[in-house]
Write a protein that holds these residues in place. Structure first.
Motif, PDB file in Angstrom:
ATOM      1  N   ASP A  53      -8.972  14.789  -2.868  1.00  0.00           N
ATOM      2  CA  ASP A  53      -7.741  14.729  -3.658  1.00  0.00           C
ATOM      3  C   ASP A  53      -7.737  13.551  -4.623  1.00  0.00           C
ATOM      4  O   ASP A  53      -6.705  13.234  -5.216  1.00  0.00           O
ATOM      5  CB  ASP A  53      -6.516  14.667  -2.747  1.00  0.00           C
ATOM      6  CG  ASP A  53      -6.521  13.447  -1.835  1.00  0.00           C
ATOM      7  OD1 ASP A  53      -7.582  12.807  -1.708  1.00  0.00           O
ATOM      8  OD2 ASP A  53      -5.457  13.140  -1.258  1.00  0.00           O
ATOM      9  N   GLY A  79      -9.098  11.342  -8.036  1.00  0.00           N
ATOM     10  CA  GLY A  79      -9.653  11.544  -9.376  1.00  0.00           C
ATOM     11  C   GLY A  79     -10.337  10.299  -9.900  1.00  0.00           C
ATOM     12  O   GLY A  79     -10.867  10.291 -11.002  1.00  0.00           O
ATOM     13  N   ARG A  87       6.647   6.128   5.403  1.00  0.00           N
ATOM     14  CA  ARG A  87       6.571   7.503   4.889  1.00  0.00           C
ATOM     15  C   ARG A  87       6.990   8.502   5.978  1.00  0.00           C
ATOM     16  O   ARG A  87       6.583   8.340   7.140  1.00  0.00           O
ATOM     17  CB  ARG A  87       5.134   7.775   4.429  1.00  0.00           C
ATOM     18  CG  ARG A  87       4.940   8.885   3.422  1.00  0.00           C
ATOM     19  CD  ARG A  87       4.950   8.452   1.990  1.00  0.00           C
ATOM     20  NE  ARG A  87       3.840   7.616   1.576  1.00  0.00           N
ATOM     21  CZ  ARG A  87       2.659   8.083   1.161  1.00  0.00           C
ATOM     22  NH1 ARG A  87       2.409   9.371   1.164  1.00  0.00           N
ATOM     23  NH2 ARG A  87       1.731   7.258   0.726  1.00  0.00           N
ATOM     24  N   GLY A 104       1.825   4.582  -2.970  1.00  0.00           N
ATOM     25  CA  GLY A 104       2.212   5.983  -3.040  1.00  0.00           C
ATOM     26  C   GLY A 104       3.562   6.269  -2.421  1.00  0.00           C
ATOM     27  O   GLY A 104       4.052   7.394  -2.457  1.00  0.00           O
ATOM     28  N   SER A 105       4.166   5.253  -1.827  1.00  0.00           N
ATOM     29  CA  SER A 105       5.480   5.427  -1.200  1.00  0.00           C
ATOM     30  C   SER A 105       6.574   5.027  -2.179  1.00  0.00           C
ATOM     31  O   SER A 105       6.349   4.214  -3.074  1.00  0.00           O
ATOM     32  CB  SER A 105       5.592   4.548   0.057  1.00  0.00           C
ATOM     33  OG  SER A 105       4.652   4.942   1.020  1.00  0.00           O
ATOM     34  N   ASN A 106       7.776   5.577  -1.969  1.00  0.00           N
ATOM     35  CA  ASN A 106       8.866   5.179  -2.852  1.00  0.00           C
ATOM     36  C   ASN A 106       9.547   3.920  -2.298  1.00  0.00           C
ATOM     37  O   ASN A 106       9.206   3.432  -1.216  1.00  0.00           O
ATOM     38  CB  ASN A 106       9.856   6.332  -3.084  1.00  0.00           C
ATOM     39  CG  ASN A 106      10.560   6.782  -1.820  1.00  0.00           C
ATOM     40  OD1 ASN A 106      10.817   5.982  -0.928  1.00  0.00           O
ATOM     41  ND2 ASN A 106      10.875   8.067  -1.746  1.00  0.00           N
ATOM     42  N   ASP A 107      10.493   3.397  -3.061  1.00  0.00           N
ATOM     43  CA  ASP A 107      11.119   2.114  -2.709  1.00  0.00           C
ATOM     44  C   ASP A 107      11.802   2.194  -1.339  1.00  0.00           C
ATOM     45  O   ASP A 107      11.743   1.259  -0.540  1.00  0.00           O
ATOM     46  CB  ASP A 107      12.142   1.716  -3.775  1.00  0.00           C
ATOM     47  CG  ASP A 107      11.479   1.545  -5.139  1.00  0.00           C
ATOM     48  OD1 ASP A 107      10.245   1.354  -5.183  1.00  0.00           O
ATOM     49  OD2 ASP A 107      12.194   1.610  -6.165  1.00  0.00           O
ATOM     50  N   GLU A 120      11.067   4.153   1.188  1.00  0.00           N
ATOM     51  CA  GLU A 120      10.055   4.220   2.258  1.00  0.00           C
ATOM     52  C   GLU A 120       9.428   2.847   2.519  1.00  0.00           C
ATOM     53  O   GLU A 120       9.221   2.455   3.671  1.00  0.00           O
ATOM     54  CB  GLU A 120       8.992   5.250   1.881  1.00  0.00           C
ATOM     55  CG  GLU A 120       9.515   6.678   1.916  1.00  0.00           C
ATOM     56  CD  GLU A 120       8.675   7.675   1.121  1.00  0.00           C
ATOM     57  OE1 GLU A 120       9.009   8.864   1.148  1.00  0.00           O
ATOM     58  OE2 GLU A 120       7.708   7.254   0.449  1.00  0.00           O
ATOM     59  N   HIS A 168      -5.509   7.015  -5.830  1.00  0.00           N
ATOM     60  CA  HIS A 168      -6.348   8.206  -5.943  1.00  0.00           C
ATOM     61  C   HIS A 168      -6.870   8.327  -7.374  1.00  0.00           C
ATOM     62  O   HIS A 168      -7.746   9.133  -7.651  1.00  0.00           O
ATOM     63  CB  HIS A 168      -5.563   9.458  -5.578  1.00  0.00           C
ATOM     64  CG  HIS A 168      -5.291   9.592  -4.105  1.00  0.00           C
ATOM     65  ND1 HIS A 168      -4.386   8.791  -3.439  1.00  0.00           N
ATOM     66  CD2 HIS A 168      -5.807  10.426  -3.167  1.00  0.00           C
ATOM     67  CE1 HIS A 168      -4.363   9.137  -2.154  1.00  0.00           C
ATOM     68  NE2 HIS A 168      -5.208  10.125  -1.962  1.00  0.00           N
ATOM     69  N   PHE A 169      -6.261   7.557  -8.274  1.00  0.00           N
ATOM     70  CA  PHE A 169      -6.638   7.575  -9.687  1.00  0.00           C
ATOM     71  C   PHE A 169      -6.852   6.146 -10.164  1.00  0.00           C
ATOM     72  O   PHE A 169      -6.266   5.199  -9.625  1.00  0.00           O
ATOM     73  CB  PHE A 169      -5.558   8.283 -10.517  1.00  0.00           C
ATOM     74  CG  PHE A 169      -5.432   9.729 -10.165  1.00  0.00           C
ATOM     75  CD1 PHE A 169      -6.262  10.664 -10.752  1.00  0.00           C
ATOM     76  CD2 PHE A 169      -4.526  10.142  -9.205  1.00  0.00           C
ATOM     77  CE1 PHE A 169      -6.175  12.005 -10.389  1.00  0.00           C
ATOM     78  CE2 PHE A 169      -4.435  11.475  -8.838  1.00  0.00           C
ATOM     79  CZ  PHE A 169      -5.268  12.412  -9.439  1.00  0.00           C
ATOM     80  N   SER A 184      -6.068   4.051 -12.610  1.00  0.00           N
ATOM     81  CA  SER A 184      -5.081   3.047 -13.012  1.00  0.00           C
ATOM     82  C   SER A 184      -4.170   2.614 -11.874  1.00  0.00           C
ATOM     83  O   SER A 184      -3.362   1.698 -12.043  1.00  0.00           O
ATOM     84  CB  SER A 184      -4.245   3.567 -14.183  1.00  0.00           C
ATOM     85  OG  SER A 184      -3.543   4.729 -13.783  1.00  0.00           O
ATOM     86  N   ALA A 185      -4.276   3.250 -10.740  1.00  0.00           N
ATOM     87  CA  ALA A 185      -3.430   2.857  -9.597  1.00  0.00           C
ATOM     88  C   ALA A 185      -4.072   1.767  -8.748  1.00  0.00           C
ATOM     89  O   ALA A 185      -3.400   1.120  -7.947  1.00  0.00           O
ATOM     90  CB  ALA A 185      -3.131   4.077  -8.721  1.00  0.00           C
ATOM     91  N   ARG A 240      -2.452  -1.737  -7.566  1.00  0.00           N
ATOM     92  CA  ARG A 240      -1.007  -1.717  -7.838  1.00  0.00           C
ATOM     93  C   ARG A 240      -0.248  -2.455  -6.738  1.00  0.00           C
ATOM     94  O   ARG A 240       0.734  -3.128  -6.973  1.00  0.00           O
ATOM     95  CB  ARG A 240      -0.571  -0.253  -7.907  1.00  0.00           C
ATOM     96  CG  ARG A 240       0.805  -0.021  -8.429  1.00  0.00           C
ATOM     97  CD  ARG A 240       1.090   1.472  -8.518  1.00  0.00           C
ATOM     98  NE  ARG A 240       2.474   1.697  -8.878  1.00  0.00           N
ATOM     99  CZ  ARG A 240       3.211   2.692  -8.413  1.00  0.00           C
ATOM    100  NH1 ARG A 240       2.697   3.560  -7.582  1.00  0.00           N
ATOM    101  NH2 ARG A 240       4.462   2.819  -8.785  1.00  0.00           N
TER     102      ARG A 240
END
Lengths: 146, 232
Positions: B23, B25, B129, B157-160, B162, B184-185, B187-188, B191
């Protein structure tokens, strides 16, 4: 018409974006293209009630619509002589009606393999909850100056 | 290999690549290049750990890339257990022989225990999560945190909400907290990071530092602030 982007002017780390709030009306407009009935049918894309039946908080935006919007942002950035060779996205969370979205694209690499000036991009949608529901990559060929 | 002006070493402890995660990239070289580009903009990212899903290839070697780009590249794994996903660092043959890494329901107690016994360290991934994070299992199923020393509190990958839930869990049970992008990409990557007090250039360094508890999660923007403050 969008301004032309040239390969020499691009470097990793460059980013560009566009804000987008998909409303119910815009989703129906999208669904109706090529299928007049789709916009009139209650579904997870048009009805909060239907979306809740499958565990969503409210009506969701079709994935293809999100992808179209991301593609448009890239196409506008590259200009008329650019070629969008591919765009590949993952749908990791639902995009909901009325989400406040930032469609972001970042240059992650520039290549001239086989003499073809190519730019690799990451493309994603970010919402007001800090989520990136749609993430992917794009490959663009840009013209060189002169 | 030095700490930043404020005495921190920043590692992204959670990432996936096209080499082994279907999954993903982002390529490993793409991550290294991106980190170099981010450094030019003043951000501090010293390295990352590849934690591919449900597998570990002991023969994969990123030494050349690491040296070429000046980025620490280490390898772990993201395993799936009965309390959600778990990041494991420094997987020894002794550890991997004891588990079917491809399983999606490993016994978490065994994973945490065996990791430590075999010279590794385990961290509960994206702890806030739903379903795949520890918090829901603690609060919803009465799972205890016995044997768990650290959680990934800040996950890219989690929201605020979570990540906030994970922070509450850490505070409630006195768990150490790490940060990881879950990239997974390209530019991340970086982060979300973990700020350590000592340089980390090997898995042994990483395990040693994780065991001390002297670290905390940060966003990449916070590393920029640190750089700016340090320059004053």
């Amino acid at each position: 018409m969008a301004e032309q982007r040239y390969f020499e002017d691009v470097e990793p780390g460059d980013e560009f974006n566009e804000h987008w709030t998909p409303t119910r009306e815009s989703v129906i407009g999208y669904l109706t293209v090529g299928n007049a009935e789709a916009g009139n049918t209650a579904s997870r894309f048009t009805s909060d009630e239907e979306a809740k039946k499958i565990g969503m908080a409210k009506a969701i935006v079709p994935g293809a619509f999100s992808m179209v919007m991301a593609s448009r942002v890239v196409a506008d950035w590259m200009g008329p002589e650019g070629k969008l060779h591919s765009i590949d996205v993952d749908f990791r969370r639902p995009v909901l009606h009325d989400d406040t979205l930032n469609i972001l694209a970042l240059v992650t690499d520039t290549l001239e393999d086989d003499g073809v000036p190519t730019v690799k991009l990451d493309v994603y949608l970010e919402n007001e909850r800090g989520e990136r529901p749609v993430q992917g990559t794009a490959l663009v060929e840009l013209p060189k100056r002169g | 290999m030095t700490l930043d002006a404020n005495g921190y070493w920043y590692m992204d402890l959670h990432s996936h690549s096209t080499d082994a995660s279907d999954d993903a990239g982002g390529t490993v070289e793409g991550y290294a290049k991106w980190i170099v580009a981010r450094r030019k903009k003043g951000f501090h990212i010293d390295g990352f750990v590849l934690t591919e899903h449900r597998q570990f290839d002991p023969d994969a070697d990123y030494t050349a890339l690491s040296e070429q780009y000046g980025v620490t590249i280490l390898r772990g794994a993201e395993l799936e257990t009965d309390i959600g996903h778990v990041l494991v660092y420094n997987l020894s043959p002794e550890f991997t022989r004891g588990f079917d890494l491809a399983s999606v329901s490993l016994d978490h107690k065994e994973v945490f225990k065996r990791a430590r016994e075999t010279g590794g360290f385990a961290v509960a991934a994206h702890a806030g999560r739903p379903r795949i994070g520890l918090a829901e299992h603690v609060h919803g199923r009465g799972v205890t945190t016995d044997g768990i020393e650290a959680i990934e509190q800040l996950n890219g990958g989690s929201n605020d909400e979570e990540n906030g839930r994970a922070q509450e869990l850490a505070e409630q049970f006195g768990l150490h907290r790490v940060g990881g992008s879950d990239a997974h990409f390209v530019s991340a990557i970086g982060r979300c990071l973990t700020a350590f007090r000592r340089p980390i250039t090997s898995l042994e360094d990483l395990v040693q530092e994780l065991a001390t508890g002297e670290y905390h999660p940060v966003t990449v923007e916070q590393t920029l602030d640190a750089a700016t403050e340090g320059a004053r």
